[in-house]
Motif scaffolding. Structure first.
Motif, mmCIF file in Angstrom:
data_model
loop_
_atom_site.group_PDB
_atom_site.id
_atom_site.type_symbol
_atom_site.label_atom_id
_atom_site.label_comp_id
_atom_site.label_asym_id
_atom_site.label_seq_id
_atom_site.Cartn_x
_atom_site.Cartn_y
_atom_site.Cartn_z
ATOM 1 N N LEU A 1 0.833 -1.202 0.000
ATOM 2 C CA LEU A 1 0.000 0.000 0.000
ATOM 3 C C LEU A 1 0.868 1.253 0.000
ATOM 4 O O LEU A 1 0.615 2.180 -0.776
ATOM 5 C CB LEU A 1 -0.952 0.011 1.199
ATOM 6 N N LEU A 2 1.875 1.283 0.853
ATOM 7 C CA LEU A 2 2.742 2.456 0.896
ATOM 8 C C LEU A 2 3.429 2.675 -0.449
ATOM 9 O O LEU A 2 3.514 3.814 -0.924
ATOM 10 C CB LEU A 2 3.772 2.325 2.016
ATOM 11 N N ASP A 3 3.881 1.599 -1.087
ATOM 12 C CA ASP A 3 4.482 1.716 -2.422
ATOM 13 C C ASP A 3 3.483 2.267 -3.424
ATOM 14 O O ASP A 3 3.811 3.149 -4.228
ATOM 15 C CB ASP A 3 4.989 0.361 -2.920
ATOM 16 N N GLU A 4 2.264 1.743 -3.386
ATOM 17 C CA GLU A 4 1.228 2.188 -4.331
ATOM 18 C C GLU A 4 0.896 3.666 -4.152
ATOM 19 O O GLU A 4 0.562 4.358 -5.115
ATOM 20 C CB GLU A 4 -0.048 1.360 -4.169
ATOM 21 N N LEU A 5 0.976 4.150 -2.920
ATOM 22 C CA LEU A 5 0.626 5.542 -2.629
ATOM 23 C C LEU A 5 1.817 6.485 -2.768
ATOM 24 O O LEU A 5 1.635 7.704 -2.810
ATOM 25 C CB LEU A 5 0.037 5.654 -1.226
ATOM 26 N N GLY A 6 3.023 5.932 -2.814
ATOM 27 C CA GLY A 6 4.215 6.769 -2.905
ATOM 28 C C GLY A 6 4.643 7.327 -1.558
ATOM 29 O O GLY A 6 5.084 8.476 -1.461
ATOM 30 N N ILE A 7 4.526 6.496 -0.539
ATOM 31 C CA ILE A 7 4.889 6.889 0.829
ATOM 32 C C ILE A 7 5.984 5.954 1.325
ATOM 33 O O ILE A 7 5.984 4.766 1.000
ATOM 34 C CB ILE A 7 3.686 6.736 1.784
ATOM 35 N N THR A 8 6.865 6.492 2.134
ATOM 36 C CA THR A 8 7.874 5.648 2.766
ATOM 37 C C THR A 8 7.910 5.934 4.268
ATOM 38 O O THR A 8 7.821 7.086 4.676
ATOM 39 C CB THR A 8 9.268 5.858 2.129
ATOM 40 N N PRO A 9 7.986 4.873 5.087
ATOM 41 C CA PRO A 9 8.132 5.104 6.526
ATOM 42 C C PRO A 9 9.585 5.484 6.818
ATOM 43 O O PRO A 9 10.508 4.955 6.201
ATOM 44 C CB PRO A 9 7.772 3.760 7.152
#
Length: 101
Positions: free
Chosen positions: A86-94
Motif C-alpha cells: 500500500l505504501l508503495d502504491e501511494l508513494g509513501i515511505t516510513p
C-alpha cells in the motif's frame, strides 16, 4: 477533489497497519514518521482509491468490511494487499527516527 497531499495518502493507511509500523519502529528504539517516496507521491492512485471509497460509502456490505478488506478490493492484483504494498502504491515511505536519550 483537491490535489492529494501526503496527509490524504496517510488517511488511507488503516490504523491497525499504522500501529504495526509504529510497533516495529519502537521495537528498534525508533519513532516513525512518513515521507513522500523518492518516486514521488502517486496522486493518481490516491485519487482512484478515494473515488472508490466514496462510491461505496453508502453500501452496507462495504461498511462491514475491515479497512484491509476494503483495500484488497481496490488492489485485487495483490490477492491481499499489505502495508508495504500500500505504501508503495501511494508513494509513501516510513522513516524510522532513532530515539535519543
Amino acid at each position: 477533489m483537491t490535489h492529494p497531499s501526503l496527509s490524504d495518502a496517510l488517511d488511507l493507511l488503516p490504523e491497525a497497519w499504522a500501529g504495526d509500523i509504529a510497533d516495529d519502529a519502537a521495537g528498534q528504539g525508533c519513532d516513525v514518521s512518513y515521507a513522500i517516496a523518492r518516486s514521488d507521491l502517486r496522486t493518481v492512485t490516491i485519487e482512484r482509491v478515494r473515488r472508490h471509497f466514496a462510491a461505496r460509502e453508502d453500501d452496507m456490505d462495504w461498511q462491514e468490511l475491515s479497512q484491509g478488506q476494503q483495500l484488497d478490493e481496490v488492489f485485487p492484483e495483490y490477492n491481499g494487499v499489505g502495508w508495504p504494498d500500500l505504501l508503495d502504491e501511494l508513494g509513501i515511505t516510513p522513516v524510522y527516527l532513532v530515539r535519543t536519550p
